[in-house]
Design an enzyme around this catalytic site. Structure first.
Site, PDB file in Angstrom:
ATOM      1  N   LYS A 162       0.842  -1.201   0.000  1.00  0.00           N
ATOM      2  CA  LYS A 162       0.000   0.000   0.000  1.00  0.00           C
ATOM      3  C   LYS A 162       0.882   1.257   0.000  1.00  0.00           C
ATOM      4  O   LYS A 162       2.081   1.176   0.295  1.00  0.00           O
ATOM      5  CB  LYS A 162      -0.926  -0.015   1.221  1.00  0.00           C
ATOM      6  CG  LYS A 162      -0.194   0.020   2.557  1.00  0.00           C
ATOM      7  CD  LYS A 162      -1.136  -0.311   3.711  1.00  0.00           C
ATOM      8  CE  LYS A 162      -0.405  -0.303   5.036  1.00  0.00           C
ATOM      9  NZ  LYS A 162      -1.223  -0.842   6.125  1.00  0.00           N
ATOM     10  N   ARG A 177     -10.509  -0.257  14.763  1.00  0.00           N
ATOM     11  CA  ARG A 177     -10.461   0.367  13.441  1.00  0.00           C
ATOM     12  C   ARG A 177     -11.481  -0.409  12.614  1.00  0.00           C
ATOM     13  O   ARG A 177     -12.588  -0.622  13.088  1.00  0.00           O
ATOM     14  CB  ARG A 177      -9.028   0.324  12.906  1.00  0.00           C
ATOM     15  CG  ARG A 177      -8.732   1.361  11.838  1.00  0.00           C
ATOM     16  CD  ARG A 177      -7.244   1.454  11.474  1.00  0.00           C
ATOM     17  NE  ARG A 177      -6.731   0.234  10.847  1.00  0.00           N
ATOM     18  CZ  ARG A 177      -5.484   0.116  10.372  1.00  0.00           C
ATOM     19  NH1 ARG A 177      -4.653   1.153  10.421  1.00  0.00           N
ATOM     20  NH2 ARG A 177      -5.068  -1.007   9.824  1.00  0.00           N
ATOM     21  N   TYR A 226      16.797  30.774   5.548  1.00  0.00           N
ATOM     22  CA  TYR A 226      15.695  31.585   6.069  1.00  0.00           C
ATOM     23  C   TYR A 226      15.792  31.747   7.583  1.00  0.00           C
ATOM     24  O   TYR A 226      16.018  30.770   8.307  1.00  0.00           O
ATOM     25  CB  TYR A 226      14.357  30.922   5.734  1.00  0.00           C
ATOM     26  CG  TYR A 226      14.018  30.910   4.262  1.00  0.00           C
ATOM     27  CD1 TYR A 226      13.961  32.102   3.528  1.00  0.00           C
ATOM     28  CD2 TYR A 226      13.762  29.709   3.609  1.00  0.00           C
ATOM     29  CE1 TYR A 226      13.637  32.088   2.172  1.00  0.00           C
ATOM     30  CE2 TYR A 226      13.437  29.685   2.262  1.00  0.00           C
ATOM     31  CZ  TYR A 226      13.380  30.888   1.543  1.00  0.00           C
ATOM     32  OH  TYR A 226      13.062  30.867   0.218  1.00  0.00           O
ATOM     33  N   MET A 275      12.368  24.672   0.600  1.00  0.00           N
ATOM     34  CA  MET A 275      11.466  23.815  -0.172  1.00  0.00           C
ATOM     35  C   MET A 275      12.213  22.841  -1.074  1.00  0.00           C
ATOM     36  O   MET A 275      11.845  21.664  -1.175  1.00  0.00           O
ATOM     37  CB  MET A 275      10.510  24.692  -1.004  1.00  0.00           C
ATOM     38  CG  MET A 275       9.387  23.901  -1.647  1.00  0.00           C
ATOM     39  SD  MET A 275       8.260  24.918  -2.607  1.00  0.00           S
ATOM     40  CE  MET A 275       7.316  25.732  -1.342  1.00  0.00           C
TER      41      MET A 275
HETATM   42  C1  LIG Z   1      -0.419  -1.774   6.792  1.00  0.00           C
HETATM   43  C2  LIG Z   1      -0.993  -3.047   7.275  1.00  0.00           C
HETATM   44  C3  LIG Z   1      -0.171  -4.160   7.485  1.00  0.00           C
HETATM   45  C4  LIG Z   1       1.342  -4.112   7.390  1.00  0.00           C
HETATM   46  O1  LIG Z   1       1.873  -3.521   8.550  1.00  0.00           O
HETATM   47  P1  LIG Z   1       3.447  -3.525   8.869  1.00  0.00           P
HETATM   48  O2  LIG Z   1       3.535  -3.162  10.289  1.00  0.00           O
HETATM   49  O3  LIG Z   1       4.081  -2.511   7.979  1.00  0.00           O
HETATM   50  O4  LIG Z   1       3.933  -4.904   8.591  1.00  0.00           O
HETATM   51  C5  LIG Z   1      -0.797  -5.351   7.826  1.00  0.00           C
HETATM   52  N1  LIG Z   1      -2.141  -5.438   7.962  1.00  0.00           N
HETATM   53  C6  LIG Z   1      -2.952  -4.381   7.786  1.00  0.00           C
HETATM   54  C7  LIG Z   1      -4.420  -4.531   7.971  1.00  0.00           C
HETATM   55  C8  LIG Z   1      -2.410  -3.152   7.459  1.00  0.00           C
HETATM   56  O5  LIG Z   1      -3.210  -2.086   7.305  1.00  0.00           O
END
Ligand SMILES: *Cc1c(COP(=O)(O)O)cnc(C)c1O
Length: 395
Positions: free
Chosen positions: A57, A158, A287, A335
């Site tokens: 992701k 969650r 800056y 920047m």
């Molecule tokens: C992002 C995520 C993971 C991976 O987490 P890491 O700590 O980077 O291994 C696993 N399961 C879910 C549901 C996630 O959202």
């Protein structure tokens, strides 16, 4: 010299060669050999029952999703995890055929249609969402069952249905047309903590939920619970799939888990010196003149800044590596540019490579160093590099 190829989907690119310094002012370097090593180490640490899902992701935590996914699949991963539908489509458009689980929630007809069309596998978090899926698939006339994954909330608060309603939820989804339950899973809130109390309670709840589902007389689908930290911490949490993000990229989720497996950081952040000058004692830098030269010093301007993802709050607090030396960054990070004190390298040339994260000789700066300084976690550092920086894959 590097043999390099650019990760697809990012900006146009010239060969990233130390001498052709004009080709890039700054870039993210992705070491595919390190990535492959990490995935092999992870896959090799699992029992034959357990498959490895590489979590890619957020553009593979900033590393470039398609190239990372391809390399991970070649090195022992068999599943991919993404957060959103477009992230899944990007993998399919990149030619990837492995199963892709969307870890985030999806609801809209457009999302559901795309999931069906691209053969992505959604997470179902609630009865309401499951009904929307079944109805939408019917409306669009999609009659091939899609694989869905049941998400239980065992204490993360969650996504997911409360674990105590697991059996009811599974029964509901089982009764809906065109949905096949491919897995049941949950997510841990404290797996990176040395105190395992809460993790054990979540594990216990997951087990109880599974027992309820078994009691329905159904054959269990795949089960999964572990992120990186849980994968490294306890093999009892592995089940049928482990969902590993951070470790794929070569970082440890916590100091106490560092001895569990050998990982190599995949990402290096590099930029070039764009100008070198000498400034007199008392001269202000950048800056706000937040740095005043205490003596005559040699200053290098480096072509990278906060718009590339170098946090401005590291101003005067970070170091960079040049010619294997650790050098202090000075003045406010701007920047597109930042400055460093290079007095110890009087003959430094414009165009020379500066390593902001990574290794030169004996010196190393890691995303953990930045995260500690900034009171955050390495995950956030990795995801912070902007797409203005080309991702350059090295083998
Ligand atoms: C992002 C995520 C993971 C991976 O987490 P890491 O700590 O980077 O291994 C696993 N399961 C879910 C549901 C996630 O959202």
């Amino acid at each position: 010299m590097l043999s390099s190829k650019q990760i697809p989907g990012i900006t146009a690119h010239q060969e990233c060669d130390t001498y052709a310094w004009f080709s890039q002012r700054a870039w993210v370097e992705i070491d595919l050999a390190a990535l492959s090593h990490n995935v092999q180490q992870l896959a090799g640490s699992l029992s034959p029952r357990t498959q490895l899902m590489a979590v890619v992701k957020a553009d593979a935590y900033g590393h470039g999703a398609v190239t990372v996914a391809q390399t991970a699949l070649q090195s022992g991963a068999s599943w991919l995890g993404v957060a959103t539908v477009p992230e899944g489509i990007q993998l399919r458009e990149g030619g990837i055929q492995a199963p892709v689980l969307i870890l985030g929630a999806t609801h809209t007809p457009e999302q559901i249609q795309a999931i069906a069309q691209w053969q992505l596998q959604p997470t179902l978090c609630s009865p309401k969402q499951a009904l929307v899926f079944a109805k939408t698939l019917q409306t669009i006339g999609f009659n091939t069952p899609i694989s869905v994954h049941i998400k239980l909330d065992t204490g993360m608060s969650r996504l997911g249905t409360n674990w105590e309603q697991a059996a009811e939820f599974v029964q509901l989804v089982q009764g809906l047309p065109n949905l096949t339950i491919a897995s049941i899973y949950s997510h841990l809130a404290t797996a990176d903590s040395a105190d395992t109390t809460i993790m054990k309670e979540q594990h216990r709840r997951f087990e109880l939920a599974i027992a309820q589902i078994k009691a329905l007389g159904m054959k269990l689908p795949c089960l999964h619970l572990a992120n990186t930290a849980a994968t490294l911490a306890d093999a009892q949490l592995h089940y049928d799939i482990v969902r590993v993000g951070l470790a794929v990229y070569g970082l440890y989720p916590a100091a106490h888990l560092q001895n569990t497996i050998n990982l190599q950081p995949v990402l290096q952040l590099k930029a070039r010196v764009t100008q070198v000058k000498t400034i007199a004692p008392g001269t202000g830098v950048s800056y706000g003149h937040q740095f005043i030269a205490p003596r005559e010093l040699r200053l290098a301007v480096v072509g990278i800044g906060y718009a590339d993802g170098v946090p401005r709050s590291l101003s005067n607090k970070m170091q960079v590596l040049i010619r294997g030396q650790r050098l202090q960054q000075i003045g406010t990070i701007t920047m597109d540019q930042l400055m460093a004190d290079v007095s110890t390298i009087p003959d430094l040339q414009e165009g020379e490579v500066v390593t902001l994260l990574g290794q030169q000789g004996q010196e190393k700066i890691s995303a953990d160093d930045w995260a500690n300084e900034l009171n955050t976690i390495s995950w956030e550092i990795l995801c912070g590099f902007k797409h203005r920086l080309p991702r350059v894959a090295i083998m």
